[in-house]
Design a protein around this motif. Structure first.
Motif, short mmCIF file in Angstrom:
data_model
loop_
_atom_site.label_atom_id
_atom_site.label_comp_id
_atom_site.label_asym_id
_atom_site.label_seq_id
_atom_site.Cartn_x
_atom_site.Cartn_y
_atom_site.Cartn_z
N LYS A 1 12.46 -26.19 53.27
CA LYS A 1 11.12 -26.33 53.50
C LYS A 1 10.62 -25.63 52.07
CE LYS A 1 9.35 -23.01 56.46
NZ LYS A 1 10.04 -22.47 56.50
N ASN A 2 11.60 -24.33 51.48
CA ASN A 2 11.45 -23.86 50.34
C ASN A 2 12.64 -24.37 49.53
OD1 ASN A 2 9.40 -21.74 51.47
ND2 ASN A 2 11.63 -21.58 52.33
N GLU B 1 11.17 -33.66 35.37
CA GLU B 1 11.58 -33.14 37.33
C GLU B 1 11.72 -35.16 37.50
OE1 GLU B 1 9.17 -32.20 40.66
OE2 GLU B 1 9.48 -30.84 39.10
N THR C 1 21.37 -25.06 49.77
CA THR C 1 19.97 -24.83 50.08
C THR C 1 20.23 -26.15 50.67
OG1 THR C 1 17.97 -25.69 49.44
CG2 THR C 1 19.89 -26.00 48.19
N PHE D 1 12.28 -26.93 46.48
CA PHE D 1 11.42 -26.79 45.02
C PHE D 1 11.69 -25.13 44.41
CE2 PHE D 1 10.33 -30.54 46.62
CZ PHE D 1 11.73 -31.41 44.59
N GLU D 2 11.25 -23.93 45.58
CA GLU D 2 10.90 -22.37 45.38
C GLU D 2 12.15 -22.04 44.86
OE1 GLU D 2 9.28 -24.27 47.47
OE2 GLU D 2 7.54 -24.20 47.73
N LYS D 3 12.88 -22.56 45.51
CA LYS D 3 14.43 -21.90 45.67
C LYS D 3 15.46 -21.81 43.97
CE LYS D 3 16.37 -21.42 50.08
NZ LYS D 3 16.91 -21.77 50.79
N GLY E 1 13.07 -23.81 41.76
CA GLY E 1 12.72 -22.58 40.39
C GLY E 1 12.82 -21.72 40.10
N SER E 2 12.87 -20.73 40.79
CA SER E 2 13.04 -19.75 40.83
C SER E 2 15.20 -18.91 40.30
CB SER E 2 13.37 -18.59 42.25
OG SER E 2 13.97 -17.27 42.45
N SER F 1 14.43 -20.34 36.85
CA SER F 1 13.75 -19.27 35.76
C SER F 1 14.60 -17.57 35.02
CB SER F 1 12.29 -18.24 36.50
OG SER F 1 13.34 -17.89 37.42
#
Length: 131
Positions: free
Chosen positions: A19-20, A88, A13, A22-24, A26-27, A30
């Motif tokens: 642009k992804n 965070e 990243t 935080f999703e990356k 977070g995933s 998880s």
């Protein structure tokens, strides 16, 4: 002394252009939820830097518990250590402080491998490899 940890997963990243982001991240984090390691020390390992903190890098998530056959060695090298809390805002502000120290020429980063060490009590140490 080097530290052996066990890889949970990793992503490639960039803090400024992905642009992804935080999703990356977070995933990736998880994945720790299904491993029953909430009371274990976990690591966010930053490595394979393209350049400096503006460039691409790989983030690996690992633990001291042998949850996979894939291990990762955190090398014994000199680190500057920054403490913060496991939320965070605190982590983000600490990274901004690190970047500012670097911009001000008060932190001479090596860009080999850096890591965040997450303790079960909510404390976080960010270890920055220095020259």
């Amino acid at each position: 002394m080097s530290k052996v940890v066990y890889l949970i997963g990793e992503i490639r990243t960039n803090n400024f252009t992905d642009k992804n982001l935080f999703e990356k991240i977070g995933s990736l984090w998880s994945k720790t939820n299904v491993l029953n390691i909430e009371n274990d020390i976990k690591y966010g390992i930053y490595h394979q830097y393209e350049s400096n903190y503006h460039g691409d890098y790989t983030l690996a998530i690992a633990t001291e518990t042998p949850v996979s056959k894939e291990n990762f060695v955190i090398p014994d090298q000199e680190y500057a250590v920054f403490e913060c809390l496991q939320d965070e805002h605190s982590i983000t502000e600490t990274w901004k402080k690190i970047w500012q120290l670097e911009e001000d020429k008060n932190l001479n980063r090596k860009y080999s491998l850096d890591f965040e060490k997450y303790y079960p009590d909510g404390k976080v140490e960010i270890h920055i490899a220095i020259l």
